[in-house]
Design an enzyme around this catalytic site. Structure first.
Site, PDB file in Angstrom:
ATOM      1  N   ASP A   9      34.530  54.331   5.336  1.00  0.00           N
ATOM      2  CA  ASP A   9      34.844  53.181   6.192  1.00  0.00           C
ATOM      3  C   ASP A   9      36.331  52.819   6.263  1.00  0.00           C
ATOM      4  O   ASP A   9      36.690  51.633   6.202  1.00  0.00           O
ATOM      5  CB  ASP A   9      34.049  51.958   5.742  1.00  0.00           C
ATOM      6  N   ASP A  51      31.208  52.138   9.710  1.00  0.00           N
ATOM      7  CA  ASP A  51      30.329  51.111  10.247  1.00  0.00           C
ATOM      8  C   ASP A  51      30.332  51.278  11.760  1.00  0.00           C
ATOM      9  O   ASP A  51      31.392  51.509  12.364  1.00  0.00           O
ATOM     10  CB  ASP A  51      30.859  49.713   9.891  1.00  0.00           C
ATOM     11  N   HIS A  53      28.358  49.111  14.329  1.00  0.00           N
ATOM     12  CA  HIS A  53      27.374  48.069  14.595  1.00  0.00           C
ATOM     13  C   HIS A  53      27.159  47.828  16.090  1.00  0.00           C
ATOM     14  O   HIS A  53      28.058  48.064  16.907  1.00  0.00           O
ATOM     15  CB  HIS A  53      27.808  46.763  13.928  1.00  0.00           C
ATOM     16  N   HIS A  62      23.377  40.739   9.741  1.00  0.00           N
ATOM     17  CA  HIS A  62      24.645  41.185   9.153  1.00  0.00           C
ATOM     18  C   HIS A  62      25.828  40.412   9.747  1.00  0.00           C
ATOM     19  O   HIS A  62      26.794  40.111   9.051  1.00  0.00           O
ATOM     20  CB  HIS A  62      24.807  42.678   9.393  1.00  0.00           C
ATOM     21  N   HIS A  76      32.249  42.796  13.279  1.00  0.00           N
ATOM     22  CA  HIS A  76      33.236  43.805  12.915  1.00  0.00           C
ATOM     23  C   HIS A  76      32.692  45.185  13.253  1.00  0.00           C
ATOM     24  O   HIS A  76      31.479  45.381  13.311  1.00  0.00           O
ATOM     25  CB  HIS A  76      33.574  43.733  11.412  1.00  0.00           C
ATOM     26  N   LYS A 101      26.916  54.403  10.460  1.00  0.00           N
ATOM     27  CA  LYS A 101      25.879  53.624   9.787  1.00  0.00           C
ATOM     28  C   LYS A 101      25.887  52.191  10.297  1.00  0.00           C
ATOM     29  O   LYS A 101      26.880  51.733  10.846  1.00  0.00           O
ATOM     30  CB  LYS A 101      26.089  53.642   8.273  1.00  0.00           C
ATOM     31  N   CYS A 143      31.016  48.872   0.297  1.00  0.00           N
ATOM     32  CA  CYS A 143      30.567  50.176   0.779  1.00  0.00           C
ATOM     33  C   CYS A 143      30.942  51.338  -0.137  1.00  0.00           C
ATOM     34  O   CYS A 143      30.179  52.301  -0.262  1.00  0.00           O
ATOM     35  CB  CYS A 143      31.073  50.401   2.192  1.00  0.00           C
TER      36      CYS A 143
END
Length: 198
Positions: A9, A51, A53, A62, A76, A101, A143
């Site tokens: 990340d 990440d 999202h 989240h 984010h 992810k 993470c």
């Protein structure tokens, strides 16, 4: 004996100027790049996670307008935005597998992600006979911690490079490092700090 390197990340939203910036994020990106210049050939695979999202929902709680910064966070790393891209200080040319992810749900560990063709991290490690995993990236207390613990749970010997990580908070980062050491991870330095800070 095959080794994997995890780069967790290292994204714009987690480095200076991002939505969830951590102190030292840009420096971590640059140090990982410097480390790769001399060590990319040490690894059978190099896995970089991001990440990724959804932008149109709260990703399973989240995202929050009133985040507690433990289980919920401001928006984010929304898929397709600049914040979700790798930090420009990270050279990803040596990365062999990119993992996304958190698509519509909370996800901290790289093991919760998949490549664009649907491969899981566990499958990648098996396919390439990986015995050892070195872990770097952001953030130490979230993470990076969960990715390293999952690698241990999957039977790999884990080294965490303490000079190639940065955390959200000092206390929680120290607790995460202690937890990882107790779980069997080897905490060491990569040596990249000296070259990048000169």
């Amino acid at each position: 004996m095959s080794k994997a390197l995890f780069i967790v990340d290292v994204q714009n939203d987690f480095t200076e100027g991002g939505a969830l910036a951590v102190d030292g994020g840009d420096a971590v990106a640059e140090r990982i790049t410097r480390y790769l210049e001399g060590h990319a050939g040490d690894y059978a695979i190099i896995i970089a996670s991001r990440d990724w999202h959804d932008g149109d929902n709260d990703n399973g709680g989240h995202f929050s307008s009133e985040p507690d910064y433990v289980h919920s966070w401001p928006p984010h790393c929304v898929a397709g935005t600049e914040g979700a891209e790798y930090d420009p200080g990270l050279d990803t040319s040596a990365v062999t597998h990119h993992v996304k992810k958190g698509q519509g749900k909370p996800a901290y560990s790289a093991f919760e992600g998949t490549t664009d063709d649907g491969m899981t991290v566990a499958q990648l490690l098996e396919e390439h006979g990986v015995i050892e995993a070195d872990v770097t990236g952001l953030t130490t207390d979230y993470c990076v911690r969960t990715t390293a613990l999952d690698a241990i749970d999957h039977g790999r010997h884990v080294r965490l490079f303490t000079d190639l990580v940065a955390g959200v908070a000092e206390e929680s980062s120290e607790a995460a490092l202690a937890e990882l050491a107790h779980a069997g991870a080897e905490l060491t330095e990569s040596g990249a700090r000296e070259t990048v800070d000169e």
